[in-house]
Motif scaffolding. Structure first.
Motif, PDB file in Angstrom:
ATOM      1  N   ARG A  19      21.287 -13.444 -16.350  1.00  0.00           N
ATOM      2  CA  ARG A  19      21.143 -12.323 -17.290  1.00  0.00           C
ATOM      3  C   ARG A  19      21.718 -11.037 -16.689  1.00  0.00           C
ATOM      4  N   ALA A  20      21.441 -10.800 -15.422  1.00  0.00           N
ATOM      5  CA  ALA A  20      21.981  -9.613 -14.758  1.00  0.00           C
ATOM      6  C   ALA A  20      23.506  -9.692 -14.673  1.00  0.00           C
ATOM      7  N   TYR A  21      24.017 -10.911 -14.520  1.00  0.00           N
ATOM      8  CA  TYR A  21      25.472 -11.098 -14.447  1.00  0.00           C
ATOM      9  C   TYR A  21      26.134 -10.736 -15.772  1.00  0.00           C
ATOM     10  N   ASP A  22      25.491 -11.096 -16.880  1.00  0.00           N
ATOM     11  CA  ASP A  22      26.016 -10.691 -18.190  1.00  0.00           C
ATOM     12  C   ASP A  22      26.150  -9.171 -18.258  1.00  0.00           C
ATOM     13  N   GLY A  23      25.133  -8.481 -17.773  1.00  0.00           N
ATOM     14  CA  GLY A  23      25.177  -7.024 -17.767  1.00  0.00           C
ATOM     15  C   GLY A  23      26.260  -6.486 -16.855  1.00  0.00           C
ATOM     16  N   LEU A  24      26.467  -7.150 -15.721  1.00  0.00           N
ATOM     17  CA  LEU A  24      27.506  -6.724 -14.781  1.00  0.00           C
ATOM     18  C   LEU A  24      28.895  -6.894 -15.397  1.00  0.00           C
ATOM     19  N   ALA A  43      26.583 -18.859  -6.363  1.00  0.00           N
ATOM     20  CA  ALA A  43      25.162 -18.917  -6.014  1.00  0.00           C
ATOM     21  C   ALA A  43      24.425 -17.714  -6.596  1.00  0.00           C
ATOM     22  N   TRP A  44      25.040 -16.525  -6.493  1.00  0.00           N
ATOM     23  CA  TRP A  44      24.402 -15.325  -7.046  1.00  0.00           C
ATOM     24  C   TRP A  44      24.380 -15.400  -8.569  1.00  0.00           C
ATOM     25  N   VAL A  45      25.471 -15.829  -9.176  1.00  0.00           N
ATOM     26  CA  VAL A  45      25.557 -15.913 -10.636  1.00  0.00           C
ATOM     27  C   VAL A  45      24.482 -16.849 -11.184  1.00  0.00           C
TER      28      VAL A  45
END
Length: 293
Positions: free
Chosen positions: A270-275, A263-265
């Motif tokens: 885009r933020a997940y790619d950075g994470l 759900a968060w992903v």
């Protein structure tokens, strides 16, 4: 008119600031004294695409519960925790994504020297093994062993003691003969606390090779691999070698995983790619943390 323009400009600036603010990411880890918690802070030091909060917890199963309940967005867990959790809540696994592997952890079986136990397959229903409370690393691995081979492991008695308290009970040997501890090689608990009891405690092999084929996750992939504790890793508690020194011990190894809630992903791709980039950058430091050279 001028006042209206000023208000509009302020609103636009506020919206722009909010849009630029990285999303929050709540990372469930483990005990504040443990490797998962410290690894979480190493990841936090590299993460700029999210506002990462490192949350201490009771362990892998607690972490999975918190992701499913929406209290955490990701977690560090033992791979066998997914096997145990699927037996309790199979549908929940479809809401998780495996983001990567931190490092491998070894199953350490510490036994009273007088018990005569050399390998995990020597345990019988007359043996009591301290595996820790529900949700702990040792208990999770033990539960996975029972799920994979009920005939061999279900009859063995277990005790909920853990840590130094369990070590003391094993050293005494009257109520508890062995304890199961899961963690990376060279962890301070084994190198320090366990070796301090080396006159009464010895490591036994956890190399039940059946576990590498019978214990499988929801994808049908093996949960465990076969590894070893090299000779001389823990000189005071490893069995003596044939000629001198200590000998290597066969073990079962399990991956420590980084998992995220889908759900968060989905909401923050885009933020997940950075994470994920931050995780890759932090991984060498995390591995050196748990396996110091």
């Amino acid at each position: 008119m001028r006042s209206l323009l000023l208000v509009s400009a302020a609103l636009l600036a506020s919206c722009a600031a909010q849009a630029a603010e990285p999303p929050a990411f709540r990372l469930c880890t483990g005990s504040e004294a443990g490797h998962y918690f410290r690894a979480g802070h190493l990841l936090k030091s590299k993460a700029s695409s999210v506002q990462l909060e490192v949350i201490p917890t009771q362990g892998s199963l607690d972490n999975l519960d918190k992701i499913v309940a929406g209290q955490c967005d990701g977690a560090f867990v033992q791979a066998d925790a997914l096997l145990v959790y699927s037996a309790r809540n199979a549908q929940a696994l479809s809401t998780l994504e495996r983001a990567g592997v931190l490092y491998q952890e070894q199953a350490h079986l510490l036994c009273n020297r007088q018990a005569g136990i050399k390998r995990v397959v020597d345990l019988t229903k007359a043996t009591t093994v301290a595996v820790g409370p529900d949700g702990s690393g040792g208990r999770t691995t033990w539960d996975a062993f029972v799920l994979a081979d009920k005939t061999r492991y279900a009859p063995i008695q277990i005790d909920t003691r853990s840590g130094v308290r369990a070590l003391s009970a094993v050293a005494d040997g009257s109520q508890v003969q062995c304890m199961l501890w899961v963690g990376a090689l060279n962890a301070s608990f084994i190198k320090g606390d366990a070796q301090a009891q080396g006159d009464r405690i010895v490591l036994a092999g956890t190399d039940d090779r059946d576990m590498t084929t019978t214990a499988k996750d929801a994808r049908g992939q093996p949960v465990y691999t076969y590894g070893e504790i090299p000779a001389g890793t823990y000189p005071r508690i490893q069995p003596a070698g044939l000629v001198y020194g200590t000998k290597a011990l066969g073990t079962i190894a399990v991956d420590a995983l980084f998992v995220t809630g889908l759900a968060w992903v989905t909401a923050h791709e885009r933020a997940y790619d950075g994470l994920l980039r931050a995780f890759a950058a932090a991984k060498p430091q995390i591995q050196s943390l748990v396996q110091p050279q």
